[in-house]
Motif scaffolding. Structure first.
Motif, mmCIF file in Angstrom:
data_model
loop_
_atom_site.group_PDB
_atom_site.id
_atom_site.type_symbol
_atom_site.label_atom_id
_atom_site.label_comp_id
_atom_site.label_asym_id
_atom_site.label_seq_id
_atom_site.Cartn_x
_atom_site.Cartn_y
_atom_site.Cartn_z
ATOM 1 N N PRO A 54 44.312 41.523 51.479
ATOM 2 C CA PRO A 54 45.056 40.743 50.253
ATOM 3 C C PRO A 54 46.682 40.564 50.289
ATOM 4 C CG PRO A 54 43.265 40.360 49.945
ATOM 5 C CD PRO A 54 43.130 41.526 50.415
ATOM 6 N N PHE A 70 50.022 39.046 51.810
ATOM 7 C CA PHE A 70 51.179 38.942 50.449
ATOM 8 C C PHE A 70 52.639 38.576 50.394
ATOM 9 C CE2 PHE A 70 53.390 39.331 45.981
ATOM 10 C CZ PHE A 70 53.522 38.294 46.558
ATOM 11 N N THR A 80 55.633 36.843 51.642
ATOM 12 C CA THR A 80 56.973 37.075 50.576
ATOM 13 C C THR A 80 58.463 37.650 51.146
ATOM 14 O OG1 THR A 80 55.572 37.874 49.192
ATOM 15 C CG2 THR A 80 57.770 37.946 48.012
ATOM 16 N N SER A 109 55.436 35.082 38.539
ATOM 17 C CA SER A 109 55.132 34.424 39.347
ATOM 18 C C SER A 109 54.468 35.559 40.539
ATOM 19 C CB SER A 109 54.593 33.549 39.316
ATOM 20 O OG SER A 109 55.317 33.132 40.617
ATOM 21 N N THR A 110 55.341 36.230 41.474
ATOM 22 C CA THR A 110 55.483 36.420 42.235
ATOM 23 C C THR A 110 54.560 37.598 41.950
ATOM 24 O OG1 THR A 110 56.632 35.282 43.439
ATOM 25 C CG2 THR A 110 56.662 37.613 44.564
ATOM 26 N N GLU A 111 55.350 38.368 40.248
ATOM 27 C CA GLU A 111 55.754 39.861 40.343
ATOM 28 C C GLU A 111 53.914 39.907 39.363
ATOM 29 O OE1 GLU A 111 57.897 41.535 39.536
ATOM 30 O OE2 GLU A 111 60.022 41.425 39.899
ATOM 31 N N ARG A 112 53.384 38.555 38.918
ATOM 32 C CA ARG A 112 52.175 38.765 38.344
ATOM 33 C C ARG A 112 51.374 39.465 39.688
ATOM 34 N NH1 ARG A 112 52.243 35.053 33.518
ATOM 35 N NH2 ARG A 112 53.051 36.315 32.083
ATOM 36 N N GLN A 113 52.018 38.479 41.056
ATOM 37 C CA GLN A 113 50.844 38.007 42.152
ATOM 38 C C GLN A 113 51.214 39.373 42.628
ATOM 39 O OE1 GLN A 113 51.947 34.365 43.802
ATOM 40 N NE2 GLN A 113 50.313 34.210 44.326
ATOM 41 N N LEU A 114 51.602 40.476 43.232
ATOM 42 C CA LEU A 114 51.613 41.649 43.607
ATOM 43 C C LEU A 114 51.038 42.951 42.682
ATOM 44 C CD1 LEU A 114 53.258 43.244 45.654
ATOM 45 C CD2 LEU A 114 55.276 43.951 43.935
ATOM 46 N N ILE A 143 48.482 42.006 40.898
ATOM 47 C CA ILE A 143 47.003 41.994 40.634
ATOM 48 C C ILE A 143 46.709 42.414 42.400
ATOM 49 C CG2 ILE A 143 45.016 40.468 41.326
ATOM 50 C CD1 ILE A 143 47.334 38.343 39.197
ATOM 51 N N TYR A 144 47.278 41.642 43.245
ATOM 52 C CA TYR A 144 46.953 42.081 44.635
ATOM 53 C C TYR A 144 47.004 43.840 44.781
ATOM 54 C CZ TYR A 144 47.244 38.041 46.064
ATOM 55 O OH TYR A 144 47.232 36.432 46.560
#
Length: 343
Positions: free
Chosen positions: A260, A264, A268, A285-290, A292-293
């Motif tokens: 994942p 990602f 990106t 949202s991109t910061e948080r996804q990074l 989480i992954y």
């Protein structure tokens, strides 16, 4: 005193986050507990591995050497990165205040890439070793198996370190990441950042793909020998099955934890329009996804030792008792070679 913006190093980019928000996102107790559980798990696996290496066969000794390298890498990765992250979460220091020249950020970026790639590369190396051991048992030298395995582990470490040092040589750069407690590669549009990000994801993805391909062939070969018309003496030993089960577990864990994040990162940096603004800011949202992954990927360092601890022969026999009835069966060598040794 906070340094002037002009005196700050290249690892800083705009990040709108308050100390209260950072405290809610980065729980110091969770981070500390996570690191302690991971360190204890790897220490337990190392102690079990030390006992298992005594009196083991040549092929198993080589495999256990790779496992030692993997567990040792996971342990050091948790120890070094955890020391930085847990300290930041407890103190909540501003990175600009303690590291205006970006030396600590560069160090953390290097070790994040190093300890991230090593498990994937070692998994591919282990899959290659088992592939040769099962499909071509006579193509490998019969001596110095442990030395050869440690040499391979050293080459993996050197390769991962060389890749991690590229941003310090001008190919990409490391930046402080949301919520301001860790450093990693930059998901920007600069050619160096794009090239470094894609190289990181390519090496990681190729390692996972190679592991999947070689492990599939190895399992198919074992199944063919086991269910074929060969005599019982030609069937795989219990240790062959045990090693393949452990290797498949390591591959599955690495794939679930790392793919994942790798996907990602590639999506990106290749996104159009770019995910990063000209000022270097990413959307929340991109910061948080990074984040989480990345947290999912770090579970690999905790789960790896448990794959070995739980998938040992003694544990497998509780679920598959038939393994214990073949404890004296021989290896995958062709029958005519065994007859020649008798004569």
């Amino acid at each position: 005193m906070r340094p002037n913006a002009s005196s700050l190093g290249p690892c800083f980019r705009p990040m709108n986050i308050t100390p209260e928000e950072r405290h809610l996102i980065a729980s110091p107790w969770f981070s500390a507990s996570f690191c302690l559980v991971g360190l204890a798990s790897n220490l337990l696996a190392l102690s079990v591995l030390m006992g298992a290496r005594q009196g083991s066969s040549q092929s198993r000794s080589s495999f256990l050497t790779f496992l030692c390298g993997l567990v040792l890498t996971d342990f050091m990765g948790l120890l070094v990165t955890g020391a930085i992250v847990v300290t930041q979460h407890f103190v909540l220091f501003e990175w600009q205040d303690v590291d205006p020249g970006c030396s600590l950020c560069h160090f953390m970026g290097v070790i994040m890439v190093f300890f991230g790639l090593c498990p994937l590369l070692l998994g591919a190396a282990m899959a290659s070793e088992r592939f040769l051991g099962i499909t071509r048992p006579f193509s490998r030298p019969t001596t110095a198996s442990q030395r050869r395995a440690w040499t391979t582990v050293g080459l993996v470490w050197a390769s991962a370190l060389a890749l991690g040092l590229l941003p310090l040589l001008g190919v990409g750069h490391y930046t402080v990441q949301y919520p301001g407690s860790w450093c990693f590669l930059t998901l920007g549009t600069h050619p160096g950042d794009v090239a470094f990000s894609l190289l990181f994801t390519l090496l990681g993805s190729v390692s996972v793909g190679m592991s999947f391909l070689l492990n599939t062939i190895s399992v198919a070969t074992l199944c063919h020998v086991y269910h074929g018309q060969a005599t019982a003496q030609q069937r795989p030993r219990d240790c062959e099955v045990e090693m393949m089960v452990q290797l498949l577990g390591i591959m599955v864990v690495a794939s679930i934890c790392w793919m994942p994040l790798l996907v990602f990162i590639a999506q990106t940096v290749l996104r159009s329009p770019p995910a990063m603004s000209p000022t270097g800011q990413l959307s929340r949202s991109t910061e948080r996804q990074l984040l989480i992954y990345l947290r999912v990927a770090t579970w690999n360092q905790i789960l790896d030792p448990w794959v070995y601890i739980l998938f040992r022969r003694a544990v497998i026999q509780r679920f598959y008792p038939r393994l214990s009835t073949r404890s004296r069966s021989l290896s995958l060598q062709p029958q005519f070679t065994r007859r020649s040794t008798i004569h």
